[in-house]
Scaffold this motif. Structure first.
Motif, PDB file in Angstrom:
ATOM      1  N   MET A 178      26.499  22.842 -36.892  1.00  0.00           N
ATOM      2  CA  MET A 178      26.085  24.167 -37.354  1.00  0.00           C
ATOM      3  C   MET A 178      24.581  24.213 -37.561  1.00  0.00           C
ATOM      4  SD  MET A 178      29.026  25.331 -40.077  1.00  0.00           S
ATOM      5  CE  MET A 178      28.121  26.832 -40.462  1.00  0.00           C
ATOM      6  N   GLU A 179      24.024  23.124 -38.117  1.00  0.00           N
ATOM      7  CA  GLU A 179      22.588  23.067 -38.370  1.00  0.00           C
ATOM      8  C   GLU A 179      21.794  23.222 -37.075  1.00  0.00           C
ATOM      9  OE1 GLU A 179      19.295  22.854 -40.780  1.00  0.00           O
ATOM     10  OE2 GLU A 179      21.393  22.812 -41.437  1.00  0.00           O
ATOM     11  N   SER A 180      22.373  22.747 -35.975  1.00  0.00           N
ATOM     12  CA  SER A 180      21.685  22.847 -34.681  1.00  0.00           C
ATOM     13  C   SER A 180      21.772  24.242 -34.075  1.00  0.00           C
ATOM     14  CB  SER A 180      22.289  21.829 -33.701  1.00  0.00           C
ATOM     15  OG  SER A 180      23.610  22.222 -33.321  1.00  0.00           O
ATOM     16  N   GLY A 181      22.575  25.125 -34.707  1.00  0.00           N
ATOM     17  CA  GLY A 181      22.691  26.489 -34.206  1.00  0.00           C
ATOM     18  C   GLY A 181      23.786  26.699 -33.189  1.00  0.00           C
ATOM     19  N   GLU A 182      24.705  25.757 -33.082  1.00  0.00           N
ATOM     20  CA  GLU A 182      25.802  25.865 -32.102  1.00  0.00           C
ATOM     21  C   GLU A 182      26.704  27.051 -32.447  1.00  0.00           C
ATOM     22  OE1 GLU A 182      28.446  24.771 -28.915  1.00  0.00           O
ATOM     23  OE2 GLU A 182      26.369  24.234 -29.384  1.00  0.00           O
ATOM     24  N   SER A 183      27.016  27.849 -31.461  1.00  0.00           N
ATOM     25  CA  SER A 183      27.919  28.980 -31.635  1.00  0.00           C
ATOM     26  C   SER A 183      29.360  28.485 -31.786  1.00  0.00           C
ATOM     27  CB  SER A 183      27.826  29.902 -30.414  1.00  0.00           C
ATOM     28  OG  SER A 183      28.910  30.819 -30.401  1.00  0.00           O
ATOM     29  N   PRO A 184      30.200  29.187 -32.571  1.00  0.00           N
ATOM     30  CA  PRO A 184      31.610  28.798 -32.679  1.00  0.00           C
ATOM     31  C   PRO A 184      32.325  28.805 -31.331  1.00  0.00           C
ATOM     32  CG  PRO A 184      31.059  30.408 -34.354  1.00  0.00           C
ATOM     33  CD  PRO A 184      29.883  30.340 -33.422  1.00  0.00           C
ATOM     34  N   GLU A 185      31.841  29.655 -30.404  1.00  0.00           N
ATOM     35  CA  GLU A 185      32.460  29.731 -29.083  1.00  0.00           C
ATOM     36  C   GLU A 185      31.868  28.714 -28.107  1.00  0.00           C
ATOM     37  OE1 GLU A 185      31.261  32.467 -30.670  1.00  0.00           O
ATOM     38  OE2 GLU A 185      33.204  33.236 -31.328  1.00  0.00           O
ATOM     39  N   GLY A 186      30.920  27.910 -28.559  1.00  0.00           N
ATOM     40  CA  GLY A 186      30.318  26.913 -27.683  1.00  0.00           C
ATOM     41  C   GLY A 186      31.257  25.739 -27.449  1.00  0.00           C
ATOM     42  N   GLU A 187      31.011  25.008 -26.386  1.00  0.00           N
ATOM     43  CA  GLU A 187      31.881  23.886 -26.019  1.00  0.00           C
ATOM     44  C   GLU A 187      31.925  22.824 -27.113  1.00  0.00           C
ATOM     45  OE1 GLU A 187      33.852  23.275 -23.385  1.00  0.00           O
ATOM     46  OE2 GLU A 187      33.514  25.319 -22.687  1.00  0.00           O
ATOM     47  N   ALA A 188      30.781  22.518 -27.693  1.00  0.00           N
ATOM     48  CA  ALA A 188      30.738  21.474 -28.712  1.00  0.00           C
ATOM     49  C   ALA A 188      31.566  21.868 -29.939  1.00  0.00           C
ATOM     50  CB  ALA A 188      29.299  21.191 -29.123  1.00  0.00           C
ATOM     51  N   ALA A 189      31.461  23.139 -30.363  1.00  0.00           N
ATOM     52  CA  ALA A 189      32.222  23.600 -31.522  1.00  0.00           C
ATOM     53  C   ALA A 189      33.712  23.601 -31.213  1.00  0.00           C
ATOM     54  CB  ALA A 189      31.753  24.998 -31.937  1.00  0.00           C
TER      55      ALA A 189
END
Length: 252
Positions: A178-189
């Motif tokens: 989350m700190e990196s700004g990853e979107s909830p819909e992103g692959e990593a999330a």
């Protein structure tokens, strides 16, 4: 005329045979007799019977009760004060025993076969039994709940610690994501949401995507779950819910 033996037995919750025995050993001899020779008890007899039953309830043998009651220097009020103190002590002990039994029942209900020291060591200030009754009321009739209980009952302290370590590592990585700004819909999330689902499946019960999506909603709607996840990082509960939903859609 006083009270007949059958009525006194009814008052006191004892048998007529018990009163006959008390009379035979001289512990409680009725003050009167009817014209037909039947026992008759007056109010003083009932007072003595009450004191006898108090002492019997406290475990005193009849011989000791007789000595206590027949002491010429004894004061009836002192007897009552003593009995009150003894009964209060017994009530306190029984309450302690009841609490110990409740803790044992709670541990069995949660299926956590750990000593108190081990539970504090493994779970810290997060009591795993805190919502046990509510969980049983909400899901106790389900196969999922039964499976979770069955698995938990088999875990050792090391098992619980491994599970806690896995969860802590996941939490740290998700907060960093989350700190990196990853979107909830992103692959990593979504990948981390999938890890979350597999963690539940591994340790508690099979968690298909539809069920996982429902859990995600609960993590936001139930303030206790929301507080738990938001303590890892503010806003994590909503972020995780959205990632769980996206992962479910991706896997369908």
């Amino acid at each position: 005329m006083g009270y007949p033996v059958g009525r006194v037995a009814g008052f006191a919750g004892v048998t007529v045979r018990t009163l006959h025995h008390y009379d035979e050993i001289g512990l409680l001899s009725p003050s009167g007799r009817s014209p037909a020779g039947h026992r008759r008890y007056d109010d003083a007899d009932l007072d003595r019977l009450q004191r006898i039953l108090f002492y019997r309830e406290l475990g005193f043998p009849l011989e000791e009760v007789s000595v206590l009651l027949d002491d010429p220097e004894s004061d009836p009020r002192e007897h009552l004060r003593r009995q009150h103190a003894l009964l209060s002590e017994r009530i306190a002990r029984l309450q302690q025993m009841a609490r110990a039994v409740e803790r044992a029942m709670e541990a069995k209900k949660m299926g956590i076969n750990l000593t108190p020291e081990e539970r504090f060591e493994v779970f810290g200030d997060k009591d795993p039994g805190r919502y046990a009754e509510e969980a049983e009321q909400r899901w106790g009739h389900t196969d999922t709940y039964a499976e979770s209980q069955r698995r938990a009952a088999s875990y050792t302290k090391d098992d619980w610690k491994r599970m806690q370590d896995e969860a802590a590592a996941w939490s740290a990585r998700y907060a960093a994501l989350m700190e990196s700004g990853e979107s909830p819909e992103g692959e990593a999330a979504m990948d981390m949401a999938e890890e979350h689902r597999l963690h539940i499946t591994k340790w508690f019960y099979d968690c298909p995507y539809e069920m996982h999506t429902c859990l995600g909603e609960m993590y936001v709607s139930d303030e206790r779950f929301k507080a738990f996840y938001d303590a890892m990082r503010p806003g994590l509960s909503e972020h995780l819910r959205d990632a769980i939903t996206a992962n479910g859609v991706r896997k369908v």
